[in-house]
Design a protein around this motif. Structure first.
Motif, short mmCIF file in Angstrom:
data_model
loop_
_atom_site.label_atom_id
_atom_site.label_comp_id
_atom_site.label_asym_id
_atom_site.label_seq_id
_atom_site.Cartn_x
_atom_site.Cartn_y
_atom_site.Cartn_z
N THR A 14 0.85 -1.19 0.00
CA THR A 14 0.00 0.00 0.00
C THR A 14 0.88 1.24 0.00
N TYR A 15 0.63 2.14 -0.92
CA TYR A 15 1.34 3.42 -0.89
C TYR A 15 0.47 4.41 -0.12
N LEU A 16 1.04 4.95 0.94
CA LEU A 16 0.30 5.92 1.73
C LEU A 16 0.74 7.31 1.31
N THR A 21 -4.72 6.45 -0.11
CA THR A 21 -3.91 5.25 -0.03
C THR A 21 -4.18 4.44 -1.28
N LEU A 22 -3.11 3.86 -1.81
CA LEU A 22 -3.24 3.13 -3.06
C LEU A 22 -2.80 1.69 -2.82
N ASN A 23 -3.73 0.76 -3.05
CA ASN A 23 -3.36 -0.65 -2.91
C ASN A 23 -2.71 -1.10 -4.21
N ALA A 24 -1.41 -0.91 -4.30
CA ALA A 24 -0.73 -1.15 -5.56
C ALA A 24 -0.59 -2.64 -5.85
N VAL A 25 -0.46 -3.44 -4.79
CA VAL A 25 -0.34 -4.89 -4.96
C VAL A 25 -1.29 -5.56 -3.98
N GLY A 41 2.07 -7.56 -17.43
CA GLY A 41 0.89 -6.76 -17.11
C GLY A 41 1.11 -5.38 -17.67
N GLU A 42 0.01 -4.63 -17.73
CA GLU A 42 0.14 -3.32 -18.33
C GLU A 42 0.83 -2.36 -17.37
N SER A 43 1.12 -1.19 -17.88
CA SER A 43 1.80 -0.19 -17.07
C SER A 43 0.94 0.19 -15.87
N GLY A 44 1.57 0.20 -14.69
CA GLY A 44 0.83 0.57 -13.49
C GLY A 44 0.16 -0.59 -12.81
N SER A 45 0.33 -1.81 -13.35
CA SER A 45 -0.36 -2.95 -12.75
C SER A 45 0.34 -3.44 -11.48
N GLY A 46 1.51 -2.93 -11.19
CA GLY A 46 2.16 -3.28 -9.93
C GLY A 46 3.34 -4.23 -10.05
N LYS A 47 3.84 -4.47 -11.27
CA LYS A 47 4.93 -5.41 -11.47
C LYS A 47 6.20 -5.00 -10.74
N SER A 48 6.61 -3.74 -10.98
CA SER A 48 7.84 -3.28 -10.34
C SER A 48 7.70 -3.26 -8.83
N THR A 49 6.51 -2.93 -8.38
CA THR A 49 6.29 -2.88 -6.93
C THR A 49 6.50 -4.25 -6.31
N VAL A 50 6.04 -5.31 -6.99
CA VAL A 50 6.28 -6.66 -6.49
C VAL A 50 7.77 -6.92 -6.41
N LEU A 58 11.28 -0.33 -1.40
CA LEU A 58 10.26 0.62 -1.82
C LEU A 58 10.44 1.90 -1.04
N THR A 59 9.79 2.96 -1.48
CA THR A 59 9.89 4.22 -0.73
C THR A 59 9.30 4.04 0.67
N PRO A 60 9.73 4.86 1.61
CA PRO A 60 9.25 4.70 2.98
C PRO A 60 7.73 4.81 3.08
N ASP A 179 13.92 -6.18 -14.01
CA ASP A 179 12.74 -5.32 -14.22
C ASP A 179 12.82 -4.68 -15.60
N GLU A 180 12.15 -5.26 -16.55
CA GLU A 180 12.17 -4.81 -17.94
C GLU A 180 13.60 -4.55 -18.42
N PRO A 181 14.46 -5.58 -18.36
CA PRO A 181 15.88 -5.35 -18.63
C PRO A 181 16.16 -5.02 -20.09
N SER A 212 8.05 -7.82 -17.35
CA SER A 212 7.98 -7.37 -18.74
C SER A 212 6.54 -7.01 -19.07
N HIS A 213 6.35 -6.24 -20.13
CA HIS A 213 4.97 -6.16 -20.61
C HIS A 213 4.86 -6.68 -22.04
N ASP A 214 5.88 -7.46 -22.41
CA ASP A 214 5.93 -7.98 -23.77
C ASP A 214 5.53 -9.46 -23.74
N1 LIG Z 1 6.50 5.65 -4.85
C1 LIG Z 1 5.21 5.53 -5.15
N2 LIG Z 1 4.28 6.24 -4.46
C2 LIG Z 1 2.96 6.11 -4.75
N3 LIG Z 1 2.49 5.32 -5.69
C3 LIG Z 1 3.35 4.60 -6.42
C4 LIG Z 1 4.76 4.67 -6.19
N4 LIG Z 1 5.37 3.84 -7.07
C5 LIG Z 1 4.39 3.29 -7.81
N5 LIG Z 1 3.18 3.73 -7.43
C6 LIG Z 1 1.89 3.33 -8.00
O1 LIG Z 1 1.74 1.96 -7.83
C7 LIG Z 1 1.13 1.38 -8.98
C8 LIG Z 1 2.01 0.27 -9.50
O2 LIG Z 1 3.21 0.83 -9.97
P1 LIG Z 1 4.39 -0.05 -10.57
O3 LIG Z 1 5.56 0.85 -10.81
O4 LIG Z 1 4.63 -1.22 -9.72
O5 LIG Z 1 3.76 -0.49 -11.95
P2 LIG Z 1 4.44 -1.32 -13.14
O6 LIG Z 1 3.54 -2.45 -13.39
O7 LIG Z 1 5.85 -1.58 -12.84
O8 LIG Z 1 4.30 -0.29 -14.33
P3 LIG Z 1 5.33 0.01 -15.53
O9 LIG Z 1 5.06 -1.01 -16.59
O10 LIG Z 1 4.92 1.38 -15.99
O11 LIG Z 1 6.70 -0.04 -14.99
C9 LIG Z 1 0.94 2.50 -9.98
O12 LIG Z 1 -0.40 2.90 -9.92
C10 LIG Z 1 1.83 3.58 -9.48
O13 LIG Z 1 1.25 4.83 -9.76
#
Ligand SMILES: Nc1ncnc2c1ncn2[C@@H]1O[C@H](COP(=O)(O)OP(=O)(O)OP(=O)(O)O)[C@@H](O)[C@H]1O
Ligand SMILES: [Mg+2]
Lengths: 284, 353, 306
Positions: A14-16, A21-25, A41-50, A58-60, A179-181, A212-214
């Motif tokens: 969760t990003y606070l 608050t955003l439930n990113a994953v 998954g598409e952009s913003g789906s939470g791959k990098s966050t995982v 991740l950020t604090p 991460d998308e190398p 990846s998103h490919d």
């Molecule tokens: N530091 C952050 N603070 C708040 N929200 C964030 C932060 N980093 C990512 N998010 C949000 O979390 C969600 C998932 O982001 P993430 O970077 O994991 O997506 P992704 O699948 O890697 O996308 P991409 O393909 O664009 O890299 C997005 O909605 C993004 O806006």
């Protein structure tokens, strides 16, 4: 699947922020053994966050919870920051998207590779440098001694990514998160880098999490594929069985891929359904 | 783009954006700026005053002196001839004679300048020595209590009138606590014992083995130096924080963390290397503006330096001496600008190839 | 204000929803979140409050002051702070509190006058340089650079020395040193605006340079210039106080804070209040302007920071 190196159950991130608050994953579960596992998954789906949650970078403002996040018998979430530093680089490392940004611009690339070794191995600089040169050679850099003293802006994108891989391999980790190398590379260089990663998994028996998103790329390259949508894993498939996908989102994605010899005039566009974002079942 | 106070701090100071070119264009650019400085001081010193002669010799001079200076300045000539004369005088280092001392202005300046440089150098060592670590620390504690406290304190440092801080310092550390000497470079009874060699009293007294003088000088210099350094400390720490935050959001910081470096190691071994260039510029700039503080602090501490010389000439309205001082400050700024430009090339590999 | 009623949003929801439907809403949201950030920044609020108090004090000085700021009473010289004299008295027996209260008028007078002079000069130079470019730009910016290559106090000193001491001359001296940063800003803004499509459209319709500068570029430059001037005010206050301290600003017996500090120097070892009080006033006001300016950043750019 071989014995899992990493086993994750119901990971939530969760990003606070002051606004929302955003439930990113949400409730993401998976295992990775000595194999190549893709997260698409598409952009913003939470791959990098995982990926970053696994190394706890991740950020604090991000809160990570999980029922289980076991790596080589240790629960990553309960490790102290000090212990976590021993895991990072030495046991798990990560390749980032664009070497233009992921290498420190004012340090020579060689020193950056050497440093990666010295963080975990208390050896004299000279010895570490030799290791680094050997490592550079192993990722098919032809003149390591010359490349060693170059600054990041003086190397090409493909070379930069190989340097990045060398840097991440040198402490001999057992899991690599990529991460998308290859997204920032052009096609021919992309294939070289993929080949290097492929050899790694086969020869050294390490696990690879390939973000990846490919979809085209991962279905030929990876053993298993996790499909993410809106922070959840909606489907998990073997790479060669992607055609048998059951989830509408995956099918939609596959349908929207261009195919050679296809006679259809236009590609289909995703018809999103709200139900895809509904919570999926938790895994025990 | 940087906004708010930091943006203002940068853009209020000319030094940061004039990246000189190389080779010929560098020389040309410096010459044009120097010429501009001369034109500006000419306008201020000779054109703006209602009677430039009086502005130079003061009200009490007799008619004979008046006529002589009138001739010297060539005030009967057209203005461009006057300007040409002015430029050629300045280029030859002929700044005229100071009323106050009866000596050539240039000799006076050479005599008083080391006292200011000594003070300003210690001040910048304090300012950078405290300001940089403080700024880095604040950046790593971003938005937490320590960060807020540091930002508030530096803002106070930046908002305090330096002459007032000097007075308060004297009341506290000299009168009440006795931790510092009084005004001047040394106690009265030590003046004149050490003959200037370098002009820096701390160094000269150490060379000649006059340790009593050395300790007296040290007791007298620390307070004005710290107070003078306070505002540059505030400035440097704010800028450091801002530069550091920018670096800490870069991808290479993640890379370094993934290697297994601690947050602190990443800050000093990686991010800090990337702000060196900017810091050098900032510190050079702060050093230049210390001259501004020096004018006030030297008045407060009766410090026989360049600032006190400038103000005492201001008081009696000796424009020759004043303009020479102003010109010197301008030239010094250009010099610092150039220096930071050179260091920039040394520290940033991207500018070399 | 008309709100998008189709979706039955309250004003608050309209300002905070993630689904922005038009540019105006985007702008209002930006301002809203900025204002929320500003209100959540206690330091900026304190700064604003102090500035408001300063304005009130200056406006109602005769009502607030307990004594005539110029009335001497040698019998009551150098009295420590007390109920009769809140901040004590100076060497001539004048009430320091009342002098500081009236001094706020001088401080505001300088700040306002300098700002009013500096804005137009800076904008004229900057907009001309930015709009016409080429040699005009080169020459004007070189002149700006030369002004910038002095610490502002030293240059202000030189001007004040040439013009002679006095409050008005101090204002002119400070203004002459404070316009270059404004010019740089106006130039940068003009250069971005100049290349935008609507300027091209106006040019095609036959609008002349003066008209474009006046009707299109000036209004767009104005907000950021005003903000920058606000940010500069703390610096102006300190420079003015420095000039006053050196005897080049307001002349005695005017209750200028820098001059008061200077006059108190001879007595400060026995009577700490004569320098402490006016100096604190300078510090508090300049700090307030800095805090306010600092908070303004978040207000202007909500994405920055959190
Ligand atoms: N530091 C952050 N603070 C708040 N929200 C964030 C932060 N980093 C990512 N998010 C949000 O979390 C969600 C998932 O982001 P993430 O970077 O994991 O997506 P992704 O699948 O890697 O996308 P991409 O393909 O664009 O890299 C997005 O909605 C993004 O806006
Ligand atoms: Mg990503």
């Amino acid at each position: 699947m071989t014995d899992p190196i990493l086993s994750v159950r119901n990971l939530n991130v969760t990003y606070l922020s002051s606004r929302a608050t955003l439930n990113a994953v949400r409730n993401v579960s998976f295992d990775i053994g000595r194999e190549k596992v893709a997260i698409v998954g598409e952009s913003g789906s939470g791959k990098s966050t995982v990926g970053r949650a696994v190394v706890r970078l991740l950020t604090p403002s991000a809160k990570i919870t999980a029922d289980r996040m076991d790596f080589e018998g240790k629960n990553l979430l309960s490790l102290s920051e000090r212990k976590m530093q021993d895991v990072r680089g030495r046991r798990i490392s990560m390749i980032l998207q664009d070497p233009k940004y992921s290498l420190n611009p004012v340090v020579t690339v060689g020193e950056q590779v050497t440093e990666a070794y010295r963080v975990h191995n208390k050896v004299p600089h000279k010895e570490a440098k030799e290791r680094a040169l050997a490592q550079l050679a192993s990722v098919q850099i032809r003149d390591p001694a010359h490349v060693y003293d170059l600054y990041p802006h003086e190397v090409s994108g493909g070379m930069g990514q190989r340097i990045m891989i060398a840097m991440m391999l040198i402490p001999e980790p057992s899991l690599i998160i990529a991460d998308e190398p290859t997204s920032a590379l052009d096609v021919t260089v992309k294939l070289q880098v993929l080949a290097i990663l492929d050899d790694l998994v086969r020869d050294r028996g390490i696990g690879l999490m390939f973000i990846s998103h490919d979809l085209n790329l991962v279905q030929s390259f990876c053993d298993r594929v996790l499909i993410m949508y809106a922070g959840q894993v909606v489907e998990e498939l073997r790479g060669d069985e992607l055609g048998d996908a059951k989830h509408d989102y995956t099918k939609g994605l596959l349908a929207s891929l261009p195919r050679i010899g296809d006679r259809r005039g236009r590609l289909s566009v995703l018809d999103r359904k709200d139900s895809w974002s509904m919570p999926v079942e938790k895994r025990p | 783009m940087r906004r708010g106070l930091e943006a203002m701090m940068i853009s209020n100071a000319g030094i940061l954006r004039t990246r000189f070119g190389t080779g010929l264009s560098l020389v040309a650019s410096i010459l044009v700026t120097l010429f501009g400085l001369l034109a500006l001081t000419f306008v201020i010193g000779r054109v703006m005053p209602v009677d430039p002669v009086l502005a130079i010799i003061g009200d009490e001079a007799n008619q004979e002196t008046y006529n002589r200076v009138y001739q010297q300045l060539g005030l009967d000539q057209p203005i461009y001839v006057q300007f040409f004369r002015y430029v050629s005088d300045m280029v030859q280092g002929n700044f005229g004679v100071a009323i106050l001392t009866g000596k050539p202005v240039i000799d006076d300046i050479i005599r008083v300048f080391p006292a200011t440089v000594e003070l300003a150098t210690l001040a910048i060592i304090f300012g950078a020595g405290v300001g940089i670590p403080l700024g880095v620390y604040a950046a790593t504690k971003r938005d937490r209590l320590a960060d807020h406290i540091i930002r508030f304190l530096t803002l106070i440092g930046y908002s305090t009138p330096v002459f007032w801080l000097g007075l308060i310092g004297l009341i506290l550390f000299y009168a009440k606590l006795g931790w510092s000497g009084g005004t001047g470079r040394v106690e009265i009874y030590y003046t004149g014992i050490v003959q200037p060699i370098t002009g820096f009293l701390l160094i000269d007294s150490a060379i000649t083995g006059e340790w009593d003088v050395f300790w007296s000088a040290a007791r007298n210099i620390w307070l004005p130096a710290v107070i003078l350094g306070t505002s540059s400390m505030a400035y440097i720490s704010r800028m450091t924080r801002s530069f550091m935050l920018e670096q800490l959001s870069q991808e290479y910081v993640i890379t370094a963390r993934i290697k297994g470096l601690s947050a602190r190691q990443v800050v000093w071994r990686h991010a800090f290397l990337n702000i060196r260039v900017q810091l050098v510029t900032i510190v050079a700039l702060a050093y230049g503006s210390l001259l501004e503080g020096a004018v006030l602090i030297e008045t407060v501490f009766s410090w026989p330096g360049f600032g006190a010389y400038l103000t005492s000439n201001l008081m009696i309205g000796d424009m020759n001496a004043v303009m020479a001082c102003v010109l010197l400050v301008g030239i010094l700024f250009i010099g610092l600008n150039l220096l930071s430009d050179i260091l920039y090339r040394v520290f940033d590999p991207r500018t070399r190839s | 204000m008309t709100v998008d009623t189709r979706q039955n949003l309250t004003l608050r929801q309209w300002m905070t929803t993630e689904e922005v439907t038009n540019g105006r809403q985007a702008f209002v949201q930006k301002v809203y979140w900025g204002a929320v950030g500003f209100l959540q920044n206690p330091l900026a609020l304190i700064g604003l409050a102090v500035i408001v108090v300063l304005l009130l004090v200056a406006a109602f000085a005769p009502l607030i002051a307990t004594h005539d700021p110029l009335a001497q009473d040698l019998g009551a010289a150098l009295q420590p702070p007390s109920a009769a004299h809140y901040f004590g008295t100076d060497e001539l027996g004048r009430d320091i509190f009342s002098r500081i209260v009236f001094g706020s008028r001088i401080t505001l007078y300088i700040v306002m006058l300098v700002s009013v002079i500096v804005g137009p000069i800076g904008m004229a130079v900057g907009m001309t340089a930015g709009y016409f470019g080429g040699w005009t730009d080169k020459v004007l910016m070189r002149v700006t650079d030369i002004f910038l290559s002095f610490p502002s106090l030293v240059l202000a000193l030189a001007f004040a020395a040439a013009l002679g001491p006095g409050l008005e001359n101090a204002v002119i001296a400070i203004a002459l040193t404070a316009w270059p940063p404004i010019a740089r800003l106006a130039r940068a803004e003009t250069m971005t605006i100049r290349s935008s499509d609507f300027i091209a459209a106006a040019t095609l319709q036959g609008a002349g340079s003066i008209r474009i500068l006046r009707h299109y570029i000036f209004p767009l430059c104005l907000p950021s210039v005003i903000v920058r001037i606000t940010l500069n005010m703390a610096g102006i206050i300190l420079t003015a106080a420095g000039l006053g301290f050196l005897g080049l600003g307001a002349q005695p017996p005017a209750p200028e804070w820098g001059a008061m500090t200077s006059a108190g120097r001879r007595f400060m070892l026995d009577s700490w209040w004569v320098v402490t009080m006016p100096g604190s006033a300078i510090l508090i006001v300049s700090l307030a302007f800095n805090l306010f300016g600092d908070g303004l950043r978040d207000f202007l750019d909500p994405r920055h920071g959190r």
